[in-house]
Design an enzyme around this catalytic site. Structure first.
Site, PDB file in Angstrom:
ATOM      1  N   GLU A   1      40.348  36.096  29.504  1.00 51.91           N
ATOM      2  CA  GLU A   1      41.203  36.917  30.374  1.00 51.91           C
ATOM      3  C   GLU A   1      41.434  36.181  31.683  1.00 51.91           C
ATOM      4  O   GLU A   1      40.515  35.581  32.241  1.00 51.91           O
ATOM      5  CB  GLU A   1      40.549  38.264  30.693  1.00 51.91           C
ATOM      6  CG  GLU A   1      40.427  39.239  29.553  1.00 51.91           C
ATOM      7  CD  GLU A   1      39.847  40.575  30.022  1.00 51.91           C
ATOM      8  OE1 GLU A   1      39.893  40.863  31.244  1.00 51.91           O
ATOM      9  OE2 GLU A   1      39.326  41.321  29.180  1.00 51.91           O
TER      10      GLU A   1
ATOM     11  N   GLU B   1      33.032  42.658  27.787  1.00 60.00           N
ATOM     12  CA  GLU B   1      32.313  42.564  29.060  1.00 60.00           C
ATOM     13  C   GLU B   1      31.005  43.364  29.041  1.00 60.00           C
ATOM     14  O   GLU B   1      30.788  44.241  29.871  1.00 60.00           O
ATOM     15  CB  GLU B   1      33.220  43.003  30.211  1.00 60.00           C
ATOM     16  CG  GLU B   1      34.426  42.096  30.396  1.00 60.00           C
ATOM     17  CD  GLU B   1      35.299  42.473  31.585  1.00 60.00           C
ATOM     18  OE1 GLU B   1      35.186  43.623  32.062  1.00 60.00           O
ATOM     19  OE2 GLU B   1      36.093  41.629  32.025  1.00 60.00           O
TER      20      GLU B   1
END
Length: 686
Positions: free
Chosen positions: A318, A165
């Protein structure tokens, strides 16, 4: 591991990985370092039971892999890698640069990023680094190199996961220095810089390069073009670091895919540039279960991920099995919703369904984030759903690598996003993502497959293109839209498009300056509606009525036909919506935020005129997508309703989940799913 001479393109690397996995990738983040080693064998057994074939390792493990400066310990990770391989489970191995260890921060505290107000981002979370810091980069690349060398030939290695991320923005001295260098590369002279930044406004003229720095928080408002360039710099700086790690890993493992994980509606990074540097787009997606239509915004993100690499299958990196830990109230997904959301991603092009995480943490920040195995162990509803899904996905061989075709495109562009939301504009509360979603929703509801493009994309393959709030357009991009319409395309443009050029400078001569010619209309003044819920009436050209709220403009036609005019308020009698014939095509301009009913009917008329049909007629709340390739055609049907729904699947085919042949009208249960492998007759007739 034998290096395959064939696996040298992104698609070849991915195809090889999916062959080794046996089809769709299924699993999630695994953090064995949080658990005693006696739990690991039980985890491996449960993974087999659940149909897991891929786990992500080492995302947050820097401190366990490099225990002190230059002291590496891969022993525990070797054990886990071996254990996974012994149980037939592949590994998506991460470089752990998202979490610089405490010993590194103690040695170099200036690695910590500095916020815009000058305060330090302290240790104790994650992403606590300034990506411009030379020691951070050196150490991150060093551990990537050690991992690449150590695990290059491990049979469990299926994919590399670089970082996690990416996105922390710093305004500290190292970022300041790197930004100055970036600016000098972009602008060859100070005169060019001062011109681009409109530096004479408020007397911000630069007379030496040393005076140029990061736009830290000023007393009041800050130069918008300087901040726009900082957005560009931040994205490119992080991408430069990603590429450096990628290149190290590629030298060790040329046939292994390399990705990082993107985030839903994430503003800091230009994912068009990022996706081009990776083997696949990968998304972390956490819809809020409290929102009844959360699946629509999720669908937009899914289509965006599919589009970032030209329709290539992408990955859910995810998602949550139940509750997440980021909302004020963390409601768990209702039974069936996790399975439905997973199939929705597959319907929209995903070839990987992964979760955060495998085993729910018992401590730390995310201890209440759900997992595939929760605090209560495997004898739970969620684990039974996880196991059901994992074993269903094994039956979908032939689906990986297939694609979806679209004749409609929506422009989603990070430069537009950054420029639009800098503030000091007629509506500083406007959000770009919501403007895009507003034009996307009627097409999603109608089961029309949509591609996303940026302002630099080739548009020739599309019959209809939508341009929501494309605030910043270069001359080249504006010409591209003109040429598209002139050659026979249909274009729909919303307000706040074509307003500024690449330097965030207003285009003079009437809004929307860059698109005035192709639209055959121009606005002399913007009129955002001030009051909450304030709206004005519209009269349509066919004698009907509509309304507009939030945004209006004082519009004039210059050759365009009027589709709707203001029928109340200060602009009564003026055009609100126009359509212009330009060359062989047409361009519609929405100068107002029209009501949903009018917008839906307008987009219906435009796609009908463009010859765009839905994948299949379906009742409200039932989503239909088609994926084709590998000599097969798959129709995926998803019931997002909490009640049964019937749908006519025509000549039908075989439902790959149940194995049943189906045709004609089929009833889907609430949250039900079909993966219909269509008959050869249907496939060849399209």
């Amino acid at each position: 591991m034998t290096i395959s001479p064939d696996a040298r393109t992104a698609e070849e690397r991915l195809q090889r990985m999916h062959r080794r996995l046996g089809g769709i990738a299924y699993g999630g983040d695994y953090n064995p370092e949080q658990w005693p080693c006696e739990v690991w064998l039980e985890d491996a057994r449960l993974m087999q039971e659940a149909g897991v074939n891929l786990v992500t390792l080492a995302v947050f493990s820097w401190s366990r892999l490099e225990t002190a400066d230059g002291i590496y310990d891969f022993g525990w990770l070797d054990e886990v890698m071996d254990l996974m391989h012994q149980h037939g489970i592949g590994v998506d191995l991460a470089t752990p640069d998202a979490v610089p260890p405490a010993w590194l921060i103690a040695q170099h505290p200036d690695i910590l990023p500095e916020l815009a107000d000058g305060s330090a981002f302290g240790f104790g979370s994650r992403q606590h680094f300034d990506v411009s810091h030379p020691v951070y980069r050196q150490k991150a690349l060093a551990i990537a190199g050690k991992m690449g060398e150590h695990y290059a030939r491990h049979p469990a290695l299926m994919m590399w996961h670089v970082g996690n991320e990416y996105g922390p923005v710093s305004y500290g001295p190292w970022a300041d220095k790197a930004f100055r260098k970036w600016v000098q590369t972009k602008y060859s002279t100070l005169e060019e810089l001062n011109q681009a930044w409109s530096a004479d406004v408020w007397g911000q003229v630069y007379s030496d390069w040393s005076q140029v720095g990061a736009p830290a928080q000023p007393r009041t408002w800050s130069n918008p073009t300087r901040r726009l360039d900082y957005h560009r710099f931040t994205s490119s700086s992080m991408l430069e670091h990603f590429k450096a790690e990628r290149d190290i890993l590629r030298r060790h493992t040329p046939d292994v895919p390399i990705v990082t994980n993107f985030m839903r509606f994430y503003k800091n990074n230009d994912y068009w540039a990022w996706a081009a540097a990776e083997d696949a787009a990968a998304l972390d997606i956490y819809p809020d279960p409290r929102e009844a239509d959360a699946h629509v915004a999720a669908a937009l993100n899914f289509d965006l991920m599919r589009s970032l690499r030209g329709g290539q299958p992408w990955m859910v990196m995810e998602q949550a099995t139940g509750a997440v830990s980021q909302w004020p109230v963390n409601v768990s997904k209702l039974p069936g919703k996790m399975r439905l959301g997973s199939y929705q991603a597959i319907a929209q092009g995903a070839d990987a369904i992964l979760f955060f995480q495998w085993r729910q943490a018992k401590g730390g920040t995310e201890r209440y984030h759900s997992a595939m195995v929760g605090h209560s162990g495997p004898n739970t509803r969620i684990f039974r759903e996880v196991t059901q899904l994992g074993n269903e996905l094994k039956e979908l061989d032939g689906l990986t690598g297939t694609r979806s075709a679209a004749k409609v495109a929506i422009v989603f562009d990070w430069d537009c996003w950054w420029a639009l939301e800098l503030g000091n504009s007629p509506r500083s509360d406007l959000t770009y993502a919501q403007e895009v979603l507003r034009l996307y929703r009627p097409l999603f509801d109608a089961n029309v497959t949509v591609d996303f493009v940026d302002t630099k994309s080739d548009l020739s393959q599309y019959s209809l293109v939508l341009l929501p709030a494309a605030y910043l357009l270069t001359d080249e991009s504006a010409q591209r839209f003109e040429d598209y319409v002139s050659d026979g395309g249909r274009l729909v443009v919303s307000y706040l498009s074509g307003i500024v050029d690449e330097s965030n400078t207003i285009r003079l001569g009437g809004y929307p300056g860059a698109l005035r010619k192709v639209l055959g209309a121009w606005s002399e003044e913007m009129h955002p509606l001030a009051g909450e819920g304030e709206e004005v009436k519209l009269a349509t050209a066919d004698g009907g009525t509509a309304s507009a709220s939030y945004w209006t403009e004082h519009l004039h036609t210059d050759g365009a036909d009027v589709l709707a005019s203001y029928d109340s308020g200060r602009l009564a009698g003026s055009p609100a919506v126009t359509r212009n014939t330009f060359g062989k095509g047409t361009a519609v301009y929405l100068s107002a935020r029209v009501d949903n009913t009018f917008l839906e009917s307008l987009l219906f008329a435009e796609r009908q005129a463009a010859g765009v049909q839905p994948e299949l007629a379906a009742p409200p709340g039932v989503q239909v997508r088609r994926r084709t390739g590998n000599g097969s055609s798959f129709l995926l049907v998803l019931n997002h309703n909490d009640a049964p729904a019937g749908i006519d699947v025509g000549r039908g085919g075989t439902d790959r989940i149940s194995g049943r042949p189906l045709q004609g009208t089929v009833e889907l249960p609430a949250n039900g799913v079909l993966v219909l492998q269509e008959s050869a007759t249907d496939e060849t007739s399209r």
